[in-house]
Design an enzyme around this catalytic site. Sequence first.
Site, mmCIF file in Angstrom:
data_model
loop_
_atom_site.group_PDB
_atom_site.id
_atom_site.type_symbol
_atom_site.label_atom_id
_atom_site.label_comp_id
_atom_site.label_asym_id
_atom_site.label_seq_id
_atom_site.Cartn_x
_atom_site.Cartn_y
_atom_site.Cartn_z
ATOM 1 N N GLY A 71 -85.681 -5.532 29.751
ATOM 2 C CA GLY A 71 -84.359 -5.968 29.939
ATOM 3 C C GLY A 71 -84.137 -6.387 31.408
ATOM 4 N N THR A 72 -84.589 -5.483 32.420
ATOM 5 C CA THR A 72 -84.732 -5.847 33.823
ATOM 6 C C THR A 72 -85.228 -7.217 34.183
ATOM 7 O OG1 THR A 72 -84.416 -3.629 34.427
ATOM 8 C CG2 THR A 72 -85.151 -5.190 36.271
ATOM 9 N N ASN A 152 -73.475 -0.226 29.727
ATOM 10 C CA ASN A 152 -74.102 0.726 29.456
ATOM 11 C C ASN A 152 -73.462 2.126 29.895
ATOM 12 O OD1 ASN A 152 -74.646 -0.562 31.834
ATOM 13 N ND2 ASN A 152 -75.777 1.099 32.216
ATOM 14 N N GLN A 180 -77.717 -3.605 25.438
ATOM 15 C CA GLN A 180 -77.249 -2.368 24.781
ATOM 16 C C GLN A 180 -76.900 -2.681 23.198
ATOM 17 O OE1 GLN A 180 -77.252 0.762 25.415
ATOM 18 N NE2 GLN A 180 -77.728 0.807 27.513
ATOM 19 N N SER A 200 -84.350 -5.298 25.067
ATOM 20 C CA SER A 200 -85.438 -4.045 25.717
ATOM 21 C C SER A 200 -85.781 -3.315 24.419
ATOM 22 C CB SER A 200 -84.634 -3.432 26.723
ATOM 23 O OG SER A 200 -85.509 -2.556 27.070
ATOM 24 N N GLY A 201 -86.972 -3.120 24.142
ATOM 25 C CA GLY A 201 -87.456 -2.234 23.390
ATOM 26 C C GLY A 201 -86.993 -0.924 23.218
ATOM 27 N N THR A 238 -101.814 -11.388 30.655
ATOM 28 C CA THR A 238 -102.175 -11.025 29.178
ATOM 29 C C THR A 238 -101.028 -10.277 28.482
ATOM 30 O OG1 THR A 238 -104.604 -11.083 29.842
ATOM 31 C CG2 THR A 238 -103.995 -9.875 27.752
ATOM 32 N N CYS A 328 -79.927 6.769 36.547
ATOM 33 C CA CYS A 328 -80.069 6.193 37.784
ATOM 34 C C CYS A 328 -81.558 5.890 38.073
ATOM 35 C CB CYS A 328 -79.457 6.969 38.663
ATOM 36 S SG CYS A 328 -79.919 6.376 40.440
HETATM 37 N N1 PLP Z 1 -79.033 -4.080 31.146
HETATM 38 C C1 PLP Z 1 -78.424 -2.855 30.623
HETATM 39 C C2 PLP Z 1 -77.194 -2.895 30.208
HETATM 40 C C3 PLP Z 1 -79.244 -1.674 30.384
HETATM 41 O O1 PLP Z 1 -78.458 -0.788 29.861
HETATM 42 C C4 PLP Z 1 -80.441 -1.427 30.992
HETATM 43 C C5 PLP Z 1 -81.296 -0.320 30.926
HETATM 44 O O2 PLP Z 1 -80.764 0.685 31.227
HETATM 45 C C6 PLP Z 1 -81.081 -2.661 31.257
HETATM 46 C C7 PLP Z 1 -80.397 -3.862 31.353
HETATM 47 C C8 PLP Z 1 -82.587 -2.651 31.854
HETATM 48 O O3 PLP Z 1 -83.514 -2.559 30.513
HETATM 49 P P1 PLP Z 1 -84.965 -2.018 30.991
HETATM 50 O O4 PLP Z 1 -84.990 -0.583 31.199
HETATM 51 O O5 PLP Z 1 -85.677 -2.634 29.703
HETATM 52 O O6 PLP Z 1 -85.471 -2.797 32.120
#
Ligand code: PLP
Length: 377
Positions: A71-72, A152, A180, A200-201, A238, A328
């Site tokens: 997700g990040t 979240n 989420q 995000s997996g 890859t 955190c």
């Molecule tokens: N966005 C939200 C709302 C999240 O809760 C999270 C995870 O904590 C992320 C993004 C980041 O996802 P990832 O852990 O896959 O990088």
Amino acid sequence: MTRIFLDNAATTQLSSEVKQAMLHAMEDLYGNPSSIHNEGRRARAAIEQARKTVATAIGASIGEIFFTSGGTESNNMALKCAVRDLGVRRIISTKVEHHCVLHSLDALQRDEQVEVEFLSLDAKGHISTEELQEKLQSTDTPTLVTLMHANNEVGTLLDLEAVSAICAEHGAYFHSDTVQTIGYYPLDVSKTKLSFCSGSGHKLHGPKGVGFIYINSDNLIKPYVDGGAQERNMRAGTENIYGIIGLAKALSSMMEQREVLEQQVRAVRDYMLEQLQAHFKDIMINGDPTGQGHYKLLSVSFPASPKADLLLLNLDIAGVSVSGGSACSSGADAGSHVMDALYPGSPRKTIRFSFSHHNTKEEVDSVIEKLRSALSV
Ligand code: PLP
């Protein structure tokens, strides 16, 4: 001691069917998906099958799904590419977005590439669509709106359809951090128009370190990572084939059982809310859990006291995993930017309980007992 895991917004347990799919791929699919021989072609076919699964789950075309490290990365990519490649010069957001969004906005602002404006929030964490409309009407500056689907920490849900319609009306790009909610709520991007969204997996009983970004095919973005033709030239390197297969398996099985799982999770979460209200005076329920809030989350603030300060630690010692705000990234309980934005100056101690279909009402009873003992209630 059997532990009780109530931190499913931070991450979720890998499901056994996902593990099986990944193990099978690890044993069988060792080819490099870019190789043209048999092993490579079989690996490529598995990735493309996974892409189709993800695309189908959210009503996207196959060419609109790109696998990432999570997700990040997906959120960084959406925001930074929109500014670099689509001419976005203003971003409208809120102060309760995930740090991967807020820190990306800081970076873009620091480089003087965009101006950032924040919408105000009510006490439950909802935006006002009127304010969004006013802001979009106020200038012709090319604008992107980035608003998370579910927060979240407190779970507050955005009305995606309403925001999508407003953005479309004003010609603004719309990115939603759907990390989420993917797998938990139905989403059909062929009906609810989004420019970008992310998944995000590990939030849906899949593996960590893998995710995806949906990029609406109208948006012509240049490569985010240079150095190879993977992911249709967008993200070189890859592919994380085992992660991708795990992510697709996790998403398809969450979607197949979605309504049943929602009922199960919601029942346990609602029971926790009922029990907390029955046993603890003067607690504050954050967000909008009984209204427009994610069914897996319950954020509760206890009155400030030395015992409340030690609550997280004492629950952990008693075998209960919860978190103070979000998980955190530094590992320290440094307070929460979401709580600061919604309830400035509050001395209360916040605990986020977040549930999965593995949790039971018996576990809730046990957590209530442990909470009572930790707080001497
Ligand atoms: N966005 C939200 C709302 C999240 O809760 C999270 C995870 O904590 C992320 C993004 C980041 O996802 P990832 O852990 O896959 O990088």
